[in-house]
Motif scaffolding. Structure first.
Motif, PDB file in Angstrom:
ATOM      1  N   SER A  62     -87.217  31.523 -92.043  1.00  0.00           N
ATOM      2  CA  SER A  62     -86.307  32.621 -91.705  1.00  0.00           C
ATOM      3  C   SER A  62     -86.616  33.783 -92.653  1.00  0.00           C
ATOM      4  CB  SER A  62     -84.852  32.182 -91.879  1.00  0.00           C
ATOM      5  OG  SER A  62     -84.582  31.973 -93.261  1.00  0.00           O
ATOM      6  N   THR A  63     -86.087  34.960 -92.343  1.00  0.00           N
ATOM      7  CA  THR A  63     -86.313  36.105 -93.234  1.00  0.00           C
ATOM      8  C   THR A  63     -85.716  35.834 -94.619  1.00  0.00           C
ATOM      9  OG1 THR A  63     -86.107  37.506 -91.305  1.00  0.00           O
ATOM     10  CG2 THR A  63     -86.140  38.621 -93.406  1.00  0.00           C
ATOM     11  N   GLU A  64     -84.574  35.145 -94.638  1.00  0.00           N
ATOM     12  CA  GLU A  64     -83.934  34.827 -95.925  1.00  0.00           C
ATOM     13  C   GLU A  64     -84.838  33.928 -96.776  1.00  0.00           C
ATOM     14  OE1 GLU A  64     -82.472  34.871 -93.016  1.00  0.00           O
ATOM     15  OE2 GLU A  64     -80.686  36.135 -93.256  1.00  0.00           O
ATOM     16  N   THR A  65     -85.385  32.887 -96.140  1.00  0.00           N
ATOM     17  CA  THR A  65     -86.260  31.974 -96.883  1.00  0.00           C
ATOM     18  C   THR A  65     -87.514  32.704 -97.341  1.00  0.00           C
ATOM     19  OG1 THR A  65     -85.493  30.294 -95.339  1.00  0.00           O
ATOM     20  CG2 THR A  65     -87.271  29.661 -96.809  1.00  0.00           C
ATOM     21  N   GLU A  66     -88.031  33.540 -96.449  1.00  0.00           N
ATOM     22  CA  GLU A  66     -89.208  34.350 -96.778  1.00  0.00           C
ATOM     23  C   GLU A  66     -88.934  35.218 -98.010  1.00  0.00           C
ATOM     24  OE1 GLU A  66     -91.195  35.570 -92.929  1.00  0.00           O
ATOM     25  OE2 GLU A  66     -90.690  37.471 -93.873  1.00  0.00           O
ATOM     26  N   LEU A  67     -87.754  35.842 -98.031  1.00  0.00           N
ATOM     27  CA  LEU A  67     -87.375  36.696 -99.174  1.00  0.00           C
ATOM     28  C   LEU A  67     -87.359  35.888-100.474  1.00  0.00           C
ATOM     29  CD1 LEU A  67     -86.177  39.170-100.622  1.00  0.00           C
ATOM     30  CD2 LEU A  67     -83.940  38.538 -99.684  1.00  0.00           C
ATOM     31  N   LEU A  68     -86.829  34.674-100.402  1.00  0.00           N
ATOM     32  CA  LEU A  68     -86.788  33.827-101.604  1.00  0.00           C
ATOM     33  C   LEU A  68     -88.197  33.435-102.036  1.00  0.00           C
ATOM     34  CD1 LEU A  68     -83.695  31.676-100.624  1.00  0.00           C
ATOM     35  CD2 LEU A  68     -83.838  33.273-102.553  1.00  0.00           C
ATOM     36  N   LEU A  69     -89.060  33.148-101.069  1.00  0.00           N
ATOM     37  CA  LEU A  69     -90.440  32.769-101.412  1.00  0.00           C
ATOM     38  C   LEU A  69     -91.193  33.956-102.027  1.00  0.00           C
ATOM     39  CD1 LEU A  69     -91.316  30.601 -98.284  1.00  0.00           C
ATOM     40  CD2 LEU A  69     -91.128  29.777-100.644  1.00  0.00           C
ATOM     41  N   PHE A  70     -91.071  35.127-101.433  1.00  0.00           N
ATOM     42  CA  PHE A  70     -91.745  36.311-102.007  1.00  0.00           C
ATOM     43  C   PHE A  70     -91.211  36.594-103.414  1.00  0.00           C
ATOM     44  CE2 PHE A  70     -92.831  37.720 -97.547  1.00  0.00           C
ATOM     45  CZ  PHE A  70     -94.192  37.844 -97.754  1.00  0.00           C
ATOM     46  N   THR A  71     -89.903  36.404-103.596  1.00  0.00           N
ATOM     47  CA  THR A  71     -89.313  36.686-104.909  1.00  0.00           C
ATOM     48  C   THR A  71     -89.751  35.640-105.936  1.00  0.00           C
ATOM     49  OG1 THR A  71     -87.434  37.720-103.794  1.00  0.00           O
ATOM     50  CG2 THR A  71     -87.157  37.199-106.124  1.00  0.00           C
ATOM     51  N   ALA A  72     -89.822  34.384-105.518  1.00  0.00           N
ATOM     52  CA  ALA A  72     -90.307  33.329-106.423  1.00  0.00           C
ATOM     53  C   ALA A  72     -91.752  33.613-106.822  1.00  0.00           C
ATOM     54  CB  ALA A  72     -90.196  31.959-105.744  1.00  0.00           C
ATOM     55  N   GLN A 105     -88.983  42.711 -95.738  1.00  0.00           N
ATOM     56  CA  GLN A 105     -87.803  41.862 -95.580  1.00  0.00           C
ATOM     57  C   GLN A 105     -86.530  42.722 -95.476  1.00  0.00           C
ATOM     58  OE1 GLN A 105     -90.475  40.818 -97.689  1.00  0.00           O
ATOM     59  NE2 GLN A 105     -90.929  39.697 -95.804  1.00  0.00           N
ATOM     60  N   GLY A 106     -86.595  43.928 -96.034  1.00  0.00           N
ATOM     61  CA  GLY A 106     -85.415  44.790 -96.039  1.00  0.00           C
ATOM     62  C   GLY A 106     -85.240  45.608 -94.781  1.00  0.00           C
ATOM     63  N   LEU A 107     -86.334  45.857 -94.065  1.00  0.00           N
ATOM     64  CA  LEU A 107     -86.251  46.851 -92.987  1.00  0.00           C
ATOM     65  C   LEU A 107     -86.935  46.436 -91.680  1.00  0.00           C
ATOM     66  CD1 LEU A 107     -85.406  49.871 -92.391  1.00  0.00           C
ATOM     67  CD2 LEU A 107     -87.716  50.505 -93.138  1.00  0.00           C
ATOM     68  N   THR A 108     -88.170  45.942 -91.745  1.00  0.00           N
ATOM     69  CA  THR A 108     -88.893  45.723 -90.488  1.00  0.00           C
ATOM     70  C   THR A 108     -88.871  44.274 -90.013  1.00  0.00           C
ATOM     71  OG1 THR A 108     -91.044  45.420 -91.576  1.00  0.00           O
ATOM     72  CG2 THR A 108     -90.455  47.652 -90.927  1.00  0.00           C
ATOM     73  N   ARG A 109     -89.180  43.319 -90.905  1.00  0.00           N
ATOM     74  CA  ARG A 109     -89.156  41.920 -90.484  1.00  0.00           C
ATOM     75  C   ARG A 109     -87.754  41.341 -90.589  1.00  0.00           C
ATOM     76  NH1 ARG A 109     -93.436  39.037 -89.993  1.00  0.00           N
ATOM     77  NH2 ARG A 109     -92.634  37.210 -91.047  1.00  0.00           N
ATOM     78  N   ASP A 111     -83.410  42.585 -92.050  1.00  0.00           N
ATOM     79  CA  ASP A 111     -82.494  43.704 -92.259  1.00  0.00           C
ATOM     80  C   ASP A 111     -81.696  43.393 -93.521  1.00  0.00           C
ATOM     81  OD1 ASP A 111     -80.838  45.867 -91.967  1.00  0.00           O
ATOM     82  OD2 ASP A 111     -79.602  44.939 -90.419  1.00  0.00           O
ATOM     83  N   LEU A 112     -82.418  43.023 -94.576  1.00  0.00           N
ATOM     84  CA  LEU A 112     -81.784  42.425 -95.756  1.00  0.00           C
ATOM     85  C   LEU A 112     -81.814  43.332 -96.973  1.00  0.00           C
ATOM     86  CD1 LEU A 112     -83.250  38.788 -95.564  1.00  0.00           C
ATOM     87  CD2 LEU A 112     -81.017  39.589 -94.757  1.00  0.00           C
ATOM     88  N   ARG A 113     -81.850  44.639 -96.773  1.00  0.00           N
ATOM     89  CA  ARG A 113     -82.110  45.528 -97.900  1.00  0.00           C
ATOM     90  C   ARG A 113     -81.155  45.319 -99.079  1.00  0.00           C
ATOM     91  NH1 ARG A 113     -84.623  50.423 -99.520  1.00  0.00           N
ATOM     92  NH2 ARG A 113     -84.274  50.296-101.763  1.00  0.00           N
ATOM     93  N   SER A 114     -79.863  45.123 -98.818  1.00  0.00           N
ATOM     94  CA  SER A 114     -78.964  45.006 -99.974  1.00  0.00           C
ATOM     95  C   SER A 114     -79.188  43.674-100.687  1.00  0.00           C
ATOM     96  CB  SER A 114     -77.509  45.250 -99.573  1.00  0.00           C
ATOM     97  OG  SER A 114     -76.875  44.055 -99.240  1.00  0.00           O
ATOM     98  N   THR A 115     -79.500  42.626 -99.946  1.00  0.00           N
ATOM     99  CA  THR A 115     -79.828  41.340-100.580  1.00  0.00           C
ATOM    100  C   THR A 115     -81.125  41.460-101.370  1.00  0.00           C
ATOM    101  OG1 THR A 115     -78.853  40.288 -98.639  1.00  0.00           O
ATOM    102  CG2 THR A 115     -80.067  38.856-100.135  1.00  0.00           C
ATOM    103  N   VAL A 116     -82.103  42.164-100.784  1.00  0.00           N
ATOM    104  CA  VAL A 116     -83.372  42.398-101.486  1.00  0.00           C
ATOM    105  C   VAL A 116     -83.108  43.084-102.820  1.00  0.00           C
ATOM    106  CG1 VAL A 116     -85.514  43.772-101.418  1.00  0.00           C
ATOM    107  CG2 VAL A 116     -84.799  42.477 -99.387  1.00  0.00           C
ATOM    108  N   ASP A 117     -82.259  44.109-102.803  1.00  0.00           N
ATOM    109  CA  ASP A 117     -81.983  44.861-104.032  1.00  0.00           C
ATOM    110  C   ASP A 117     -81.248  44.004-105.065  1.00  0.00           C
ATOM    111  OD1 ASP A 117     -83.244  47.067-103.012  1.00  0.00           O
ATOM    112  OD2 ASP A 117     -81.411  48.122-102.439  1.00  0.00           O
TER     113      ASP A 117
END
Ligand code: TYD
Length: 206
Positions: A62-72, A105-109, A111-117
């Motif tokens: 999911s985009t959420e999991t992807e965000l965690l993986l990119f951040t890790a 992860q915040g805009l195109t894939r 819509d998680l910009r505030s979580t990203v920040d």
């Protein structure tokens, strides 16, 4: 931190990886010690995460999991590669950094910009001294990206609409942070683009 941290950003096919490499070569000939690195990846652990996130089925994460993986991956890259090189006084050039997460992860894939920040503030908290946005026409970028598609296919489904959205997002980020960003037109021969990049890079290095 005594070194200088530079990043390259841009849509897929923008030529930023070539420009990152050309800048590294140019700065080395000028006597700088340069660590050229990339995201996702740039450290042993982060390169393992890169395979997880860029290969396989499109719906693997999911985009959420992807965000965690990119951040890790970014956290490991920062701990193992970027901070040590800056502490040694080197110039670090990263092919993509946190702005890519803000856009993809915040805009195109997603819509998680505030979580990203929020996650960035919690876990990364570092920005480059200077970010080069290599700006090109989205149709040109897409045709280049499709022509060289290899094993890392998970994200290659991006159509023209998403490329256009990503470009607009990067330009908006640059406009919001004018002191950090240098927008460089990538619509020229690689050497001509590189000359523009070098001129902008040398200013803060002096
Ligand atoms: P990259 O290796 O730079 O590929 P390219 O040379 O085609 O730009 O990046 C791989 C993909 O990962 C790219 O489509 C952008 C995406 N990405 C994110 O979605 N989030 C991120 O945080 C990063 C660093 C990359």
């Amino acid at each position: 931190m005594t070194g200088t941290f530079l990043s390259f950003e841009g849509i897929d096919g923008s030529g930023k990886s070539t420009q990152a490499r050309l800048l590294a070569e140019d700065l080395r000939t000028r006597g700088y010690t340069v660590t050229l690195t990339r995201e996702p990846g740039g450290s042993a652990g982060a390169e393992e995460i890169r395979r997880l996130v860029l290969e396989g089925e499109a719906d693997r994460w999911s985009t959420e999991t992807e965000l965690l993986l990119f951040t890790a991956a970014r956290r490991d890259h920062l701990e193992k590669t970027i901070r040590p090189a800056l502490a040694r006084g080197e110039v670090v050039i990263s092919d993509r950094f946190a702005d890519s997460t803000r856009i993809y992860q915040g805009l195109t894939r997603g819509d998680l910009r505030s979580t990203v920040d929020q996650l960035h503030a919690l876990m990364i908290g570092t920005e480059p001294d200077l970010t080069f946005l290599i700006d090109i026409d989205p149709a040109l970028g897409l045709s280049r990206a499709v022509a060289r598609a290899g094993a890392e296919q998970r994200f290659e489904g991006m159509g023209l609409g998403l490329q256009e959205k990503a470009r607009a997002g990067f330009l908006a980020l640059a406009a919001a942070h004018p002191a950090r960003f240098r927008v460089i037109s990538g619509d020229a021969a690689p050497e001509a683009v590189a000359a523009r990049v070098t001129a902008a890079a040398l200013a803060p290095l002096k």
